[in-house]
Write an enzyme that holds these catalytic residues in place. Structure first.
Site, short mmCIF file in Angstrom:
data_model
loop_
_atom_site.label_atom_id
_atom_site.label_comp_id
_atom_site.label_asym_id
_atom_site.label_seq_id
_atom_site.Cartn_x
_atom_site.Cartn_y
_atom_site.Cartn_z
N GLU A 55 23.00 69.31 23.22
CA GLU A 55 22.45 69.91 21.79
C GLU A 55 20.96 70.10 22.30
O GLU A 55 20.10 69.05 22.61
CB GLU A 55 22.59 68.81 20.80
CG GLU A 55 21.94 69.43 19.52
CD GLU A 55 22.75 70.83 19.19
OE1 GLU A 55 22.01 71.79 19.02
OE2 GLU A 55 24.00 70.55 19.00
N CYS A 80 14.46 69.81 16.37
CA CYS A 80 14.72 70.84 17.00
C CYS A 80 15.04 72.06 15.93
O CYS A 80 15.11 73.45 16.62
CB CYS A 80 16.09 70.49 17.89
SG CYS A 80 17.50 69.63 16.90
#
Lengths: 518, 459
Positions: free
Chosen positions: A282, A316
């Site tokens: 990720e 993020c």
């Protein structure tokens, strides 16, 4: 599905806030926490790695011990040895352990939130949400693993019995980031444990204290000593772990550069290795919010600001580009600029803070460099309050007039910086998003349902948010994960995630004997 | 974490509930005084909207979304495109009804249907909003006054997200106070509206919103917004005192309540404001802890010497959906009562407690529910006080027929009159429309022909 998220703390109640401040005082009296190398129940506590308070860098939060290369090897071997027994328990038994761990975290919520405030400078609301998400991951994956154990339906014909079962892959290396020191570290760990894998956890060097609290809770709840190891350290420890022949799955959340490096290393088959490594990665994003001409700026402006500046942009999922229809670009820019001046830039311990300090000095320098570079080539930089002198603060910034090829528009900054670009229409905005290498989150502000529907299909990102902020994905409600260079597609906290931690086995048995079906 | 284990002190008490037959008799009498022939309090303009919508959620949603986006559309074509998109989302059986809402010309293309929709939305807005600005609204306020109805002016605005917006709102408030104070001097004497047990009642009355006075609302840190809002509220209090006007601070969602209560009670207790202005605060009956807030206010009133008592406006509360959604999404116990009947009971209990607290406070009962109103009036009469010791409040538009009926009974009534342009008024307009098309709205129920006796029953 029926799943209830852990309720957030109601910080609008004064007595809730008082409770947290008490917890912070109690925690402060305990600092620094000692974080040992923990392998198969044995600890080695010889601090040589400190995590410090980003808001007061003199304060040591955790005194951790760096794992050595030998310890990396020991941890993987111990995990391999312990994995079979853990896997042999039924999913329900493992789930019970995880649910018990969730209960322990719940009891310790205030202390854990205080620790994230200190170690990572997460503002209270974000710190609390981090703990809640960690609890959610435990309970969600626990239940999902029980369901997964039942396998899948296959076509059955007379004379044969077909079964598809899942079994754990083996040893999972979890390489976790500091920005969600509880939720992300525990999410990957819980998924691996729930499905019967053993875990070696390498937390971020910035947040070993938070990781140790998680590991302690899991062991107290009944995860066998050998099935979960903690290896504090920096990048070299993670690199050694990822390269180890005994690791089956690498679950990683972090930067794109490190993620790609992990994928390369994981592709090598080492001497003695008899499996292919599976990587769940990720990675970063360059997340855009598209603001249509009919958007309600009363909503869009604060939502963009929260998405861009909340936790100083260190998510993020954070918004780093706004593509706004030229018809409302001027009032949008004016109001966002005005809002910038209202942002509370202060220590994470202060209730109501918008922009806390960055995690470390190098982050502060990175932001300053990027803004200086942009300004040097003609961009206009507007800055909010600079914040206190002590701590790694970066004034939140809005950048306009950015050249189309400027790095600021394509590289992830991970700080409180957002660019604003007028576009002739949302089709043009879409083209700019499509030109990016990333595909994590994206936002649309529009009140035209036809346009919203079209864009939600076309935006090349993993999580699309409509008429709201683009951060704060919640387990089971917004399963989270990106596309393109942002990630391989699995959605954490959603259906299908556990599949990355298991392999499927099909058993087909002949049930005829002497021509008879028996 | 758990709540305090210390038992709460008892809720502020009032007189026991009055006899039901008195409430119903008064309710029927008020109903008979409604001006329209059918005695249905909903104006024709929005009866067309309200009546068919309460049990048609998709159509209702489409209409609200159209109303919501209308002011953001720069051209009729743009609005027409939105209209098309909303209609396309309707299930097939509602599409014809959607077209028949008189919001569209249907065959004329986007520009024509958009123009028709814009006209319809503007007409709706005019029904609820007294004018584009205070100057435009003053004639309407003067007409109300002549007809025996006082008013409170409310300045609609876009959300405040910047300091400049907060400054502009404060400046608009200041300007409105000046204009109002100037205009009311020419108004004729209306003794019924100008005096109660505590003395003179200002003709000029302005309602202000704290969330518009500061961009620094942080629910976890009320002190941040309180300090910033105080910088702008203090000059307004001074202006109101200088002009002899009343300043009423509205209540909004619970996220800003602690801030608002602390701000208002704190400022009014300062020496500077001991002699004025007349000021007020709002109590929301739908909050499950409204008894606690009332106790806090009454304790403050008991220890704070001021020239005139604080006015407490009792409302049911306009953010019910919001509070419920937010609580559900964050896993919190909803801060509001689960049912309308619970809120109505709380409203009556708080009414009695407030009336019993006089002369420490002035009481304004703000509701469109005849039962709640009749209950308050009967309680006031049974306490031996004249009708003028109780203020009744209604909203412009929705409450127009009601204020006629109340004025006809020589009751003291005030109409809450928002002013602003269409863009800034949209949030208010949508909230009013939602309220009025809700299944449990008194006015909608009455418009649907619900039995009056049933509506007047104890909640």
């Amino acid at each position: 599905m029926s799943f209830a998220n852990e309720p957030l703390l109601e910080l609008r109640r004064a007595w809730v806030r008082d409770g947290l401040e008490d917890a912070l005082r109690a925690l402060d009296a305990e600092l620094p926490l000692h974080v040992p190398v923990l392998i198969d129940g044995a600890t080695r506590d010889a601090p040589d790695l400190a995590s410090t308070d980003p808001g007061a860098p003199e304060r040591v939060v955790a005194a951790a011990t760096r794992a050595t290369p030998t310890e990396v090897d020991d941890a993987v071997r111990a995990a391999s040895a312990a994995q079979a027994a853990w896997a042999a328990r039924r999913a329900a038994a493992r789930a019970a352990v995880l649910v018990r761990a969730a209960g322990l975290l719940r009891e310790r919520r205030a202390r854990l939130a205080a620790l994230a405030v200190r170690e990572c400078a997460k503002p209270w609301a974000e710190a609390d949400a981090d703990v809640c998400e960690a609890i959610d991951f435990l309970t969600y994956y626990a239940a999902d693993a029980v369901r997964l154990e039942r396998g899948e339906e296959l076509v059955q014909l007379p004379g044969e019995r077909n079964e598809l079962r899942y079994r754990p892959r083996g040893v999972v290396a979890v390489v976790a980031p500091w920005n969600f020191p509880f939720a992300i570290a525990l999410g990957m760990t819980a998924a691996a444990l729930a499905t019967g894998n053993a875990v070696v956890l390498k937390p971020a060097e910035q947040s070993p204290g938070c990781a140790f609290e998680l590991v302690r809770a899991l062991h107290e709840a009944g995860v066998p000593a050998g099935a979960l190891a903690l290896l504090p350290g920096e990048g070299d420890v993670g690199a050694a772990l990822v390269a180890h022949a005994g690791v089956h799955v690498i679950a990683f959340t972090g930067s794109s550069a490190v993620g790609q490096q992990i994928l390369r290393v994981a592709a090598d088959v080492r001497p003695g290795q008899r499996h292919l490594k599976h990587v769940v990665a990720e990675m970063g994003g360059k997340n855009c919010v598209l603001v249509d001409a009919d958007a309600d700026l009363d909503d869009a402006v604060p939502a963009v600001a929260y998405s861009a500046f909340g936790f100083a942009g260190q998510k993020c999922s954070a918004c780093s580009r706004v593509l706004v229809h030229e018809a409302i670009a001027a009032p949008f820019a004016e109001r966002l600029r005005g809002l910038l001046d209202t942002l509370v830039v202060d220590q994470a311990t202060r209730f109501g803070v918008d922009v806390p300090p960055l995690i470390e000095r190098s982050a502060q320098e990175r932001i300053a460099d990027a803004l200086a570079q942009a300004a040097a080539v003609g961009a206009t930089v507007a800055r909010g309050a600079a914040g206190p002198d002590e701590g790694w603060f970066a004034a939140p910034a809005i950048v306009t007039d950015v050249a189309a090829d400027a790095p600021l528009l394509s590289t992830e900054l991970f700080g409180p910086v957002v660019t604003v670009e007028p576009v002739p229409d949302l089709q043009a905005a879409l083209a700019r998003v499509e030109a990016l290498p990333f595909g994590l989150t994206g936002g649309i502000f529009s009140r035209n349902p036809a346009r919203v529907r079209e864009l939600t299909w076309k935006l090349p990102v993993g999580n699309v948010y409509v008429n709201r902020h683009i951060t704060g994905a919640t387990v089971a409600r917004q399963p989270f994960g990106g596309t393109r260079l942002s990630g391989g597609g699995p959605k954490a906290g959603g259906p299908g995630y556990l599949h990355h931690f298991v392999e499927s086995v099909v058993v087909s048995e002949n049930t005829t004997r002497h021509g008879l079906v028996v | 974490m758990s709540a305090s284990v210390v038992a709460d002190p008892p809720a502020p008490a009032g007189a026991p509930p009055p006899p039901e037959q008195e409430i119903r008799a008064l309710g029927r009498s008020l109903d008979a005084a409604f001006p329209s022939a059918a005695r249905r309090p909903v104006h024709a303009a929005e009866r067309a909207l309200a009546a068919p919508l309460s049990d048609r959620p998709e159509l209702r949603a489409a209409l609200f979304r159209l109303v919501d986006v209308a002011p953001a559309c720069r051209t009729p074509t743009e609005l027409g495109e939105h209209l098309d998109a909303f209609l396309a989302e309707l299930p097939a059986h509602e599409r014809a009804a959607g077209l028949a809402l008189h919001l569209t010309g249907g065959r004329g293309g986007h520009a024509l249907s958009g123009r028709a929709a814009a006209v319809a939305v503007a007409r709706m807005a005019r029904f609820f909003i007294a004018g584009e600005d205070p100057a435009a609204a003053l004639p309407a306020l003067a007409r109300l006054w002549s007809g025996g109805v006082a008013s409170s002016l409310d300045l609609l605005g876009e959300a405040t997200v910047t300091a400049a917006e907060a400054d502009r709102y404060a400046a608009r408030c200041d300007d409105a106070l000046v204009q109002l104070a100037q205009a009311v001097r020419a108004w004729p004497a209306r003794p019924l509206l100008e005096r109660d047990f505590a003395g003179r009642l200002p003709r000029a009355n302005l309602s202000v919103k704290v969330t518009a006075l500061t961009p620094l609302i942080r629910e976890a840190a009320p002190e941040i917004g309180r300090e910033d809002a105080a910088r702008r509220l203090r000059p307004l209090l001074r202006r109101a005192r200088e002009l002899g006007a009343h300043l009423h601070v509205d209540m909004e969602s619970i996220a800003s309540r602690e801030l608002i209560v602390g701000l208002v009670l704190g400022l009014l207790a300062e020496d500077e404001f001991r002699d004025g202005p007349d000021a007020g605060i709002v109590l929301q009956a739908y909050l499950t802890d409204s008894d606690e807030l009332l106790r806090e206010v009454l304790e403050w009133a008991a220890r704070t010497e001021r020239a005139t008592p604080l006015t407490v406006r009792l409302v049911k509360g306009a953010y019910w959906d919001h509070e419920l959604v937010e609580a559900r999404q964050r896993g919190w116990t909803p801060p509001v009562h689960a049912t309308k009947a619970d809120t109505d009971r709380s409203f009556e209990r708080l009414t009695r407690a407030l009336l019993a607290a006089r002369p420490a406070v002035r009481v304004a009962i703000a509701s469109h529910n005849l039962r709640s109103i009749a209950h308050a009036i009967v309680c006031n009469r049974r306490s031996g006080r004249p009708d003028t010791d109780l203020e009744l409040q209604v909203l412009r538009g929705l409450g127009d027929d009601l204020h006629h009926a109340l004025a006809a009974h020589r009751l003291r009534v005030r109409s809450y009159c928002p002013v602003g342009d269409l863009v800034s008024g949209m949030a208010y307009l949508v909230r009013r429309l939602l309220e009025n098309t809700a299944n449990d709205s008194f006015l909608a129920a009455r418009a649907d022909g619900a039995d009056l006796d049933r509506l007047l029953r104890a909640p």
